[in-house]
Design a protein around this motif. Structure first.
Motif, short mmCIF file in Angstrom:
data_model
loop_
_atom_site.label_atom_id
_atom_site.label_comp_id
_atom_site.label_asym_id
_atom_site.label_seq_id
_atom_site.Cartn_x
_atom_site.Cartn_y
_atom_site.Cartn_z
N GLY A 67 -37.84 -2.50 -76.34
CA GLY A 67 -38.94 -3.20 -75.68
C GLY A 67 -38.70 -4.69 -75.54
O GLY A 67 -39.60 -5.42 -75.16
N SER A 176 -44.04 -7.69 -84.76
CA SER A 176 -44.54 -6.95 -83.60
C SER A 176 -43.85 -5.61 -83.47
O SER A 176 -42.77 -5.39 -84.02
CB SER A 176 -44.26 -7.79 -82.34
N LYS A 177 -44.52 -4.72 -82.74
CA LYS A 177 -43.96 -3.40 -82.49
C LYS A 177 -44.14 -3.06 -81.02
O LYS A 177 -45.17 -3.36 -80.44
CB LYS A 177 -44.70 -2.35 -83.33
N TYR A 178 -43.10 -2.47 -80.45
CA TYR A 178 -43.19 -2.02 -79.06
C TYR A 178 -43.86 -0.66 -79.06
O TYR A 178 -43.46 0.24 -79.81
CB TYR A 178 -41.77 -1.94 -78.49
N ALA A 179 -44.92 -0.51 -78.27
CA ALA A 179 -45.68 0.75 -78.32
C ALA A 179 -45.69 1.48 -76.98
O ALA A 179 -46.61 2.22 -76.68
CB ALA A 179 -47.11 0.45 -78.79
N GLY A 180 -44.67 1.24 -76.17
CA GLY A 180 -44.53 2.02 -74.94
C GLY A 180 -44.86 1.26 -73.68
O GLY A 180 -45.42 0.17 -73.72
N SER A 181 -44.48 1.86 -72.56
CA SER A 181 -44.78 1.21 -71.29
C SER A 181 -45.05 2.24 -70.22
O SER A 181 -44.66 3.40 -70.32
CB SER A 181 -43.64 0.28 -70.89
N LEU B 163 -46.81 -1.83 -66.77
CA LEU B 163 -47.52 -2.29 -67.96
C LEU B 163 -46.75 -1.92 -69.22
O LEU B 163 -46.02 -0.94 -69.23
CB LEU B 163 -48.91 -1.64 -68.03
N THR B 165 -47.19 -1.97 -73.73
CA THR B 165 -48.10 -2.19 -74.85
C THR B 165 -47.32 -2.65 -76.08
O THR B 165 -46.27 -2.08 -76.40
CB THR B 165 -48.86 -0.89 -75.19
N GLU B 167 -47.89 -4.08 -80.30
CA GLU B 167 -48.81 -4.25 -81.43
C GLU B 167 -48.33 -5.43 -82.26
O GLU B 167 -47.16 -5.48 -82.65
CB GLU B 167 -48.85 -2.97 -82.26
#
Lengths: 309, 247
Positions: A67, A176-181, B163, B165, B167
């Protein structure tokens, strides 16, 4: 002098704006190296080494590079940057997110969105949505710049024979963590790299009517863009927006349909080689920048255009 | 949770920009000034967090000349609780602004800093990322949606292809994109109330704000000339084929 270019990629291929950044870096007169980072950067580093003008392709992979998290990549960039006089990145959301963070770690004032390299320390960049062009000189030991892709030709993807060098990844910053797109899949070329762009405005009146523009774009092998008004009206997704706060494009042919040509929109397309405007309002400002203007009903003109091209 | 919102005073987005004839910059004398539109979005988001009960206090801050106090009053009228003005004359660069904000963060100890993704004057888009780096905090740039829960922020970002996301652990930095919200207009009663809200001043760290870049000149952009009007689609296709040779 030595320049480093951060190569943006999608895990498989290099994003074209990175190749423009290579060209910009070469204009400083310095030899150019490439830096490829990612979850599995190895897949791309070989292509980076083949880019014309690249002497060395550096490669760093780590699971926490997924990410392109700036918190995890910036320390690596800042560490590698100490061996360079110039660090360039494409002025994409990747470069604009990452490069200022790395610059702050180095205590350098970065230069955003350069459109010309005047000398090794002087660059030109648009300010006020392109209503003025500033010529800026940096006294920092390392120059960090993001590069507007449409202002420089892409470096050739072949012809280089750079050496590949692996780098140790910096640790996970744990911030931080990447949580998808949700990346829109499209068969059409990427908006900022397309040779032809067909853009629509509020005049299209519905999301359904945008299909007409898609058809025209497909016939010309182009991409579809939009004005902010059309995006705000939900006719097309946000990432299609062209203008000051959206994407900057400079295709060989730009066809503006049902789009008035607000100054903020024009800022994102005025460097196109040929501009065509189709609008029913003869006083629409878009005609002031168009090479060919057609005053008329777009719902008649566009189908006719699709048929005649 | 405490939220800090840095706001910038810029030439109003409706004003036509004029480059000065001596090429030293753009004309700012007798020009309408307003809050940077992206910072307005940031103020709105912070105020909404307070209205939801997530935030307990919203502090607006601005660095620049005396006119910044007017911009801070706008933020207060939108719902910020108090404001800090850092008086400064001259052009501040994003690195200097970020260093100033780091000092303010040290003093105020916010859990979240929200600011615009870029200012519409310099179009640099750097301050948020640089502040995050200086503080060692996480950053979510170009944000269109923010959810706060349990000491972390889930943020949807507008990236080139769509987009994304992320955290983040709080405290963190969020930079607002266009579609995060629609800022409210300040109502007259709230404008009156804002006059009574406190505006403190903080001294600018002069050494940090010394310019690092030299603007050699500011030019007008090359202008495009209007071309011709074509009578019909057939002529247009002909022109594109034969004259422009683009299809």
């Amino acid at each position: 002098m030595r320049a480093l270019v951060m190569i943006e990629h999608d895990g498989k291929a290099i994003i074209p704006a990175s190749l423009s950044a290579v060209t910009a870096a070469a204009r400083t007169g310095a030899p150019v190296d490439a830096l490829v980072m990612g979850e599995a950067a190895e897949a791309v580093v070989a292509s980076a080494a083949q880019v014309a003008g690249v002497e060395k392709a550096l490669c760093a992979s780590a699971p926490h590079f997924a990410g392109n998290l700036a918190e995890n990549l910036a320390p690596l960039v800042a560490q590698v940057a100490k061996n360079y006089t110039h660090v360039f990145a494409p002025a994409t959301t990747f470069g604009r997110n990452l490069l200022p963070r790395a610059a702050a770690l180095l205590d350098v004032a970065p230069i955003s969105d350069i459109i010309a390299v005047e000398s090794a320390d002087t660059f030109r960049r648009p300010i006020y949505a392109g209503n003025a062009i500033a010529t800026v000189q940096s006294a920092d030991a390392i120059k960090l710049c993001t590069v507007r892709g449409t202002a420089f030709e892409a470096a050739a993807t072949t012809g280089g024979a750079g050496a590949v060098e692996k780098l140790e990844a910096t640790p996970d910053a744990g911030l931080s963590k990447y949580a998808g797109s949700e990346i829109a899949k499209s068969e059409r070329p990427e908006l900022t790299a397309a040779r032809v762009v067909v853009a629509g405005g509020r005049g299209l009146a519905s999301a359904d009517n945008f299909k007409m523009l898609e058809k025209l774009a497909d016939k010309l092998g182009g991409a579809v863009g939009a004005s902010r008004a059309a995006v705000d009206a939900n006719y097309v997704p946000n990432h299609c927006q062209i203008g000051q706060t959206g994407k900057v494009v400079a295709p060989a042919l730009y066809i503006a349909v049902g789009l008035s040509g607000a100054i903020q929109h024009v800022a994102g397309m005025k460097d196109s080689k040929v501009i065509v405007a189709i609008n029913k309002d003869p006083d629409a400002p878009i005609f002031q920048v168009a090479d060919y203007g057609l005053v008329g009903d777009l719902f008649q003109a566009v189908p006719e255009l699709i048929e005649k091209i | 949770m405490k939220v800090l919102v840095p706001v910038k005073r810029v030439i109003d987005y409706n004003v036509a920009i004029r480059v000065k004839s001596d090429k030293t910059g753009v004309e700012t004398a007798n020009v309408k000034m307003s809050m940077n539109p992206f910072d307005e979005i940031a103020v709105e988001e912070a105020v909404r967090l307070k209205e939801k009960g997530t935030a307990t206090e919203v502090i607006a801050a601005s660095l620049g000349p005396a006119g910044c106090v007017e911009i801070l009053r706008t933020a207060l009228a939108m719902g910020a609780d108090r404001a800090v003005h850092v008086p400064f004359e001259g052009e501040a660069e994003p690195l200097g602004v970020a260093k100033t904000l780091r000092l303010l963060v040290g003093k105020e100890k916010p859990d979240l800093v929200i600011l615009g993704k870029q200012a519409i004057d310099g179009d640099n888009g750097q301050t948020g990322q640089m502040l995050a780096a200086l503080l060692g905090w996480g950053q979510a740039t170009f944000a269109s949606k923010v959810e706060l829960a349990g000491g972390s922020a889930k943020v949807v970002r507008e990236v080139d292809g769509g987009l994304e996301t992320v955290e983040l652990k709080c405290p963190c930095i969020i930079t607002a994109d266009l579609r995060m919200n629609e800022p409210r207009y300040a109502t007259l009663p709230n404008i009156m109330k804002a006059k009574k809200k406190p505006v403190e001043t903080m001294e600018a760290p002069a050494a940090d704000l010394a310019p690092r870049l030299k603007v050699l000149k500011v030019d007008e952009p090359p202008t495009r000339k209007a071309g011709i009007k074509v009578p019909d689609v057939a002529t247009l296709v002909e022109k594109l084929r034969v004259e422009a040779k683009v299809i």
